[in-house]
Design an enzyme around this catalytic site. Structure first.
Site, PDB file in Angstrom:
ATOM      1  N   GLU A  75       0.915  -1.180  -0.032  1.00  0.00           N
ATOM      2  CA  GLU A  75      -0.215  -0.077  -0.396  1.00  0.00           C
ATOM      3  C   GLU A  75       1.008   1.367  -0.253  1.00  0.00           C
ATOM      4  OE1 GLU A  75      -2.903  -0.082   2.786  1.00  0.00           O
ATOM      5  OE2 GLU A  75      -4.072  -1.553   1.826  1.00  0.00           O
ATOM      6  N   GLU A  90      -5.313  -8.104   0.640  1.00  0.00           N
ATOM      7  CA  GLU A  90      -5.894  -8.199   1.882  1.00  0.00           C
ATOM      8  C   GLU A  90      -7.386  -8.165   1.508  1.00  0.00           C
ATOM      9  OE1 GLU A  90      -4.802  -5.016   4.774  1.00  0.00           O
ATOM     10  OE2 GLU A  90      -2.946  -5.862   4.429  1.00  0.00           O
TER      11      GLU A  90
HETATM   12  C1  FCB Z   1      -4.329  -2.418   4.972  1.00  0.00           C
HETATM   13  C2  FCB Z   1      -2.759  -2.157   5.741  1.00  0.00           C
HETATM   14  C3  FCB Z   1      -3.473  -3.532   7.142  1.00  0.00           C
HETATM   15  C4  FCB Z   1      -4.023  -3.328   8.093  1.00  0.00           C
HETATM   16  C5  FCB Z   1      -5.914  -3.466   7.141  1.00  0.00           C
HETATM   17  C6  FCB Z   1      -6.889  -3.246   7.739  1.00  0.00           C
HETATM   18  O1  FCB Z   1      -3.840  -0.846   5.205  1.00  0.00           O
HETATM   19  O2  FCB Z   1      -2.483  -2.796   4.784  1.00  0.00           O
HETATM   20  O3  FCB Z   1      -2.010  -4.070   8.213  1.00  0.00           O
HETATM   21  O4  FCB Z   1      -4.300  -2.297   9.106  1.00  0.00           O
HETATM   22  O5  FCB Z   1      -5.373  -2.196   6.302  1.00  0.00           O
END
Ligand code: FCB
Length: 444
Positions: free
Chosen positions: A165, A351
C-alpha cells in the site's frame, strides 16, 4: 456448492510485522518509525503501541499451528527491516534473519506457502532521521535490504511482495499525518510515493538477480472502487479525482509508465521530482498485482474538500467498526476494471476482511456471523470476477488474528482468530471455522 474456485486457487491469511510481533527491543531489532510514532502522545488511540502486540515473535510456532489447524495453504507476512538491519543500512543482524528463517521452515513443515512482504510500513527510524522515503538514498537502502533477505530466504521462498500500500505510506503518513511518520506536506507525500515506486522497481531487479527463475514478484496496492454520489457532472468528476488520487496515481506508473495527467495538473507545484530512467524502473515487469480491498467510496464534489475538493458520503447500508461500508459488488467492479484497464499477468487479493466488535461468548467461542457473511459475500464477488476474466489466483484474508490496527491501536479486531491481549490466548472465531471448510472444499 454454488461457488467452486479454479483448481490451484490459493487460500491464505495475512499479517504484518509491527502489528503482531511485539518484542520490539529483542533479538537486536532497531527502532522503527512506528515505535516512535506510537510512543508519541495523541498519535495512537489509548496510547497503544506494538511493544507486545500478539507476541508472535515468541509464539510463532503456536501461530503456525493455528494456520495448520485452519488448513491455510499460504501465509502472507512482512519482514521487519530493522530486525535485519537495525539502522536500515550497514551491519546485518543475523538474529533477525534467523527468526524469519525459522518461521519459513515452520510454515514449510506444515505445507503452508510463505508470501513475504518486504515493506509493511515499519521503516527503521535512523532512515527517517535522514529524511525517510523522501530521501532518494532510502531507495538504495531498501534495495540492499531486499537483496539481503532474498539471499537468505530465496532458497525456500518463491513469492515476494515489495511494498504494501504505497498510497497509505505516502499520503496517510506524509500528507494527512495519520500514520507514521506523521507529516503533513503534500509535496513530501508525492515524493515519498515516487521513491517507493522507484524502490519497488529496483528491488524487483535485485530480487530477480538472486532468486530462482520461477520466483514470483509483485506489489500490493490498496485499491477502492469509487462511485459518484449523484449523476451530476461535478460529482462524477469528483469521483474521478478520488480514483486518480488513490488508484491511478500508482496503477498508471506501474503499468503505463506515466503519472495520470489530470492528477499531475491537480497537484501543481507539489508533484514529485522524477529522474531520467525512473519509469523504466517502475515498469519493470512483475508477475502479479496484489490488491487490498475493504470497501467502496461514494464521492461528492466539495469546494471545501481539500486539494481534491471532494467529500465522502455514507449511504444507507451495513458498516463495519471502521465505518467502512460492506460493499462486495465493489470488489467485483474493481477486479474486472483493473484486469481490463491494466491487464496484470495475475492478481491476488492480498487483504480483505472486516473489523467487528467481537466478544468471547459464555460457551468460550466467538460467534462472529457478520464476519462470515462479509467474507462469503466477498468470495462470491471474487468468484464472479474470475468467471468474467479476472486472473485472480488467490485470496488472503485480513487477518489471521486480531492485532495492532495502527492509529486505532487494539480497538479494531480484524482477525478470524480472537486474541486475548492479557493472556495471549488465541481462539478460532466461527468465521475461521467456516473459512476452514471453504479451503477444504475449494468453495462454498
Ligand atoms: C490495510 C493494512 C493492514 C491492515 C488493514 C485493515 O490498509 O495494509 O495492515 O491494517 O488495512
Amino acid at each position: 456448492m454454488n461457488h467452486v474456485f479454479p483448481k490451484d486457487f490459493l487460500w491464505g491469511a495475512a499479517t504484518a510485522s509491527y502489528q503482531i510481533e511485539g518484542a520490539t527491543t529483542e533479538g537486536g531489532r532497531g527502532a522503527t518509525i512506528w515505535d516512535v510514532f506510537s510512543d508519541t502522545p495523541g498519535k495512537v488511540l489509548n496510547g497503544d503501541t506494538g511493544d507486545v502486540a500478539c507476541n508472535h515473535y515468541h509464539l510463532y510456532r503456536e501461530d503456525v499451528g493455528l494456520m495448520a489447524q485452519l488448513g491455510l495453504q499460504a501465509y502472507r507476512f512482512s519482514i521487519a527491516w530493522s530486525r535485519i538491519l537495525p539502522n536500515g543500512t550497514g551491519t546485518v543482524n543475523e538474529a533477525g534473519l534467523d527468526f524469519y528463517s525459522r518461521l519459513v521452515d515452520a510454515l514449510l513443515e506444515k505445507d503452508i506457502t510463505p508470501y513475504i512482504t518486504l515493506y509493511h510500513w515499519d521503516l527503521p527510524q535512523t532512515l527517517q532521521d535522514t529524511g525517510g522515503w523522501a530521501n532518494r538514498a532510502t531507495v538504495d537502502a531498501f534495495t540492499n535490504y531486499a537483496e539481503i533477505v532474498a539471499r537468505r530466504l530465496g532458497d525456500r521462498v518463491n513469492d515476494w511482495i515489495t511494498h504494501n500500500e504505497p498510497w497509505v505510506v505516502a499520503f496517510l503518513g506524509n500528507e494527512l499525518g495519520i500514520h507514521a511518520p506523521g507529516l503533513k506536506d503534500l509535496r513530501t507525500a508525492t515524493q515519498v510515493g515516487h521513491n517507493l515506486l522507484v524502490s519497488h522497481g529496483m528491488a524487483v531487479r535485485a530480487l530477480r538477480s538472486c532468486l530462482k527463475p520461477e520466483a514470483q514478484i509483485g506489489i500490493t496496492l490498496n485499491l477502492t472502487h469509487f462511485e459518484a454520489a449523484t449523476d451530476s457532472v461535478t460529482d462524477r468528476a469528483a469521483a474521478a479525482r478520488q480514483d486518480g488520487y488513490i488508484n491511478r496515481w500508482f496503477l498508471d506508473p506501474l503499468f503505463k509508465g506515466a503519472y495520470p495527467a489530470d492528477m499531475w495538473e491537480l497537484f501543481g507545484s507539489d508533484v514529485p521530482t522524477v529522474a531520467d530512467g525512473d519509469f523504466d524502473l517502475i515498469t519493470e515487469p512483475i508477475d502479479f498485482l496484489g490488491i487490498n480491498y475493504y470497501s467502496r467510496g461514494v464521492i461528492a464534489d466539495d469546494p471545501n474538500g481539500g486539494v481534491l475538493k471532494t467529500r465522502s458520503e455514507f449511504p444507507e447500508g451495513e458498516y463495519t467498526e471502521m465505518n467502512w461500508e460492506v460493499y462486495p459488488e465493489g470488489l467485483y467492479q474493481l477486479l474486472t476494471n483493473v484486469q481490463n484497464n491494466y491487464n496484470p499477468p495475475a492478481l491476488y487479493i492480498t487483504e480483505n476482511g472486516a473489523a467487528f466488535a467481537d466478544e468471547v461468548s459464555a460457551d468460550g467461542q466467538v460467534h462472529d456471523e457478520r464476519r462470515t457473511a462479509y467474507l462469503q459475500s466477498h468470495f462470491a464477488a471474487a468468484h464472479r470476477a474470475i468467471e468474467d476474466g479476472a486472473k485472480l489466483k488467490g485470496y488472503f484474508v485480513w487477518s489471521l488474528m486480531d492485532n495492532f490496527e495502527w492509529a486505532w491501536g487494539y480497538t479494531r479486531r480484524f482477525g478470524i482468530t480472537y486474541v486475548d491481549y492479557t493472556t495471549q490466548k488465541r481462539t478460532l472465531k466461527d468465521s475461521a471455522l467456516w473459512y476452514r471448510s471453504v479451503i477444504q472444499e475449494n468453495g462454498f
